[in-house]
Design a protein around this motif. Structure first.
Motif, short mmCIF file in Angstrom:
data_model
loop_
_atom_site.label_atom_id
_atom_site.label_comp_id
_atom_site.label_asym_id
_atom_site.label_seq_id
_atom_site.Cartn_x
_atom_site.Cartn_y
_atom_site.Cartn_z
N UNK A 1 -10.40 8.93 11.10
CA UNK A 1 -11.08 9.15 12.38
C UNK A 1 -12.59 9.05 12.26
N UNK A 2 -13.18 9.81 11.35
CA UNK A 2 -14.64 9.81 11.23
C UNK A 2 -15.17 8.51 10.64
N UNK A 3 -14.41 7.92 9.73
CA UNK A 3 -14.84 6.65 9.13
C UNK A 3 -14.91 5.56 10.19
N UNK A 4 -13.91 5.50 11.05
CA UNK A 4 -13.87 4.45 12.09
C UNK A 4 -15.11 4.53 12.99
N UNK A 5 -15.49 5.74 13.34
CA UNK A 5 -16.64 5.88 14.24
C UNK A 5 -17.96 5.55 13.55
N UNK A 6 -17.95 5.57 12.20
CA UNK A 6 -19.20 5.33 11.48
C UNK A 6 -19.35 3.92 10.94
N UNK A 7 -18.31 3.09 11.04
CA UNK A 7 -18.38 1.75 10.45
C UNK A 7 -18.99 0.73 11.40
N UNK A 8 -19.74 -0.21 10.83
CA UNK A 8 -20.33 -1.30 11.60
C UNK A 8 -19.35 -2.48 11.64
N UNK A 9 -18.11 -2.20 12.07
CA UNK A 9 -17.07 -3.23 12.10
C UNK A 9 -15.92 -2.75 12.97
N UNK A 10 -15.17 -3.69 13.50
CA UNK A 10 -13.93 -3.33 14.18
C UNK A 10 -12.91 -2.90 13.13
N UNK A 11 -12.06 -1.97 13.50
CA UNK A 11 -11.08 -1.46 12.55
C UNK A 11 -9.67 -1.52 13.11
N UNK A 12 -8.71 -1.63 12.19
CA UNK A 12 -7.28 -1.61 12.51
C UNK A 12 -6.63 -0.65 11.53
N UNK A 13 -5.74 0.20 12.04
CA UNK A 13 -5.01 1.12 11.17
C UNK A 13 -3.65 0.51 10.86
N UNK A 14 -3.33 0.38 9.59
CA UNK A 14 -2.01 -0.11 9.18
C UNK A 14 -1.12 1.08 8.84
N UNK A 15 0.12 1.03 9.29
CA UNK A 15 1.10 2.06 8.93
C UNK A 15 1.91 1.60 7.73
N UNK A 16 2.17 2.51 6.81
CA UNK A 16 2.99 2.17 5.64
C UNK A 16 4.14 3.17 5.56
N UNK A 17 5.32 2.72 5.96
CA UNK A 17 6.49 3.60 5.94
C UNK A 17 7.72 2.87 5.41
N UNK A 18 7.52 1.80 4.66
CA UNK A 18 8.63 1.06 4.05
C UNK A 18 9.02 1.74 2.73
N UNK A 19 10.07 1.23 2.09
CA UNK A 19 10.60 1.88 0.89
C UNK A 19 10.21 1.18 -0.41
N UNK A 20 9.40 0.13 -0.33
CA UNK A 20 8.88 -0.51 -1.54
C UNK A 20 7.41 -0.83 -1.32
N UNK A 21 6.66 -0.95 -2.40
CA UNK A 21 5.25 -1.32 -2.29
C UNK A 21 5.13 -2.72 -1.71
N UNK A 22 6.03 -3.63 -2.09
CA UNK A 22 5.99 -4.98 -1.55
C UNK A 22 6.16 -5.01 -0.05
N UNK A 23 7.11 -4.23 0.47
CA UNK A 23 7.34 -4.18 1.91
C UNK A 23 6.17 -3.52 2.64
N UNK A 24 5.54 -2.54 2.00
CA UNK A 24 4.35 -1.93 2.60
C UNK A 24 3.22 -2.95 2.68
N UNK A 25 3.08 -3.78 1.65
CA UNK A 25 2.06 -4.83 1.69
C UNK A 25 2.31 -5.78 2.85
N UNK A 26 3.56 -6.09 3.12
CA UNK A 26 3.89 -6.94 4.26
C UNK A 26 3.51 -6.26 5.57
#
Length: 236
Positions: A20-45
């Motif tokens: 939350x605080x980082x987003x408001x302080x960055x000089x860039x547009x931001x996107x939040x990625x959710x990671x709820x898969x069961x492997x690191x590879x699927x989370x990367x996807x």
């Protein structure tokens, strides 16, 4: 403002409020990625599917571990990488045992005990201010035991990332919190030593969830580093 989005990837038991605080302080547009898969590879996807085209990736803890896999599988998409409070090493036997135990606790209904056990390791002080403790507890509750079990399963699919990090060509910012109980400074030095175009920064007096304890300083670090990405793109 940076023309490329910064994809922010949370850690285990964390959601969008982590940033939350980082987003408001960055000089860039931001996107939040959710990671709820069961492997690191699927989370990367999941991270790669969160935005179209090239992007800057910033991850904390498990979020950065997923970032290592994104860099391995789709390096052409990542123009800059920021790793905070993380570990590029292979999991230890003790870690695997801990994850299996936590997964069993999730199944048996002891999720709240997991959160209580983890809380002292999240901040610079083992007894954090009530505002931070309550905020973390509420965030963990939103994530819940089902997603935590998936994240624990994903942790068990981790491999050591250091060899692959030697192939990373994009500008990389590594942020180490000096009072991080889970990811000590040498973890971050190993990452910075492996990545050819890296910068190592230290947050003095911050713990694992440094983005809550020192958000202004972290935003300053990232904003000061973003021009290096633009310069790198221009030179290509």
């Amino acid at each position: 403002m940076s023309t490329l989005p910064v994809v922010l990837v949370p850690g285990m038991l964390c959601d969008a409020d982590l940033w939350t605080e980082i987003r408001s302080g960055l000089d860039a547009d931001t996107v939040i990625a959710s990671i709820d898969a069961t492997t690191i590879g699927a989370m990367a996807e999941q991270v790669l599917a969160s935005v179209e085209g090239p992007f800057v990736l910033a991850g904390l803890s498990l979020g950065a571990i997923v970032g290592f896999e994104v860099l391995r599988t789709a390096p052409e998409r990542v123009t800059g990488f920021c790793a905070l409070s993380t570990n590029a090493g292979a999991p230890t036997i003790i870690q695997h045992r801990t994850w299996y135990r936590m997964a069993a606790q999730c199944t048996s209904g002891d999720f709240e005990q997991i959160v209580r056990d983890i809380l002292p390791t999240m901040f610079a002080d083992e007894t954090p201010p009530p505002s931070l403790a309550n905020r973390f507890t509420a965030m963990a509750a939103r994530v819940g035991p089902v997603v935590l079990r998936r994240q624990l399963a994903a942790q068990c699919t981790r491999v050591g990332a250091i060899p692959e990090l030697r192939n990373v060509t994009c500008p990389t910012l590594v942020v180490s919190a000096t009072r991080d109980q889970l990811c000590p400074d040498y973890f971050h030095r190993d990452i910075a030593d492996a990545v050819p175009r890296s910068r190592l920064e230290h947050l003095h007096g911050a713990g694992h969830l440094s983005v809550w304890e020192q958000p202004v300083e972290i935003a300053r670090m990232i904003n000061g580093w973003l021009p290096a990405i633009s310069e790198s793109i221009t030179q290509e």
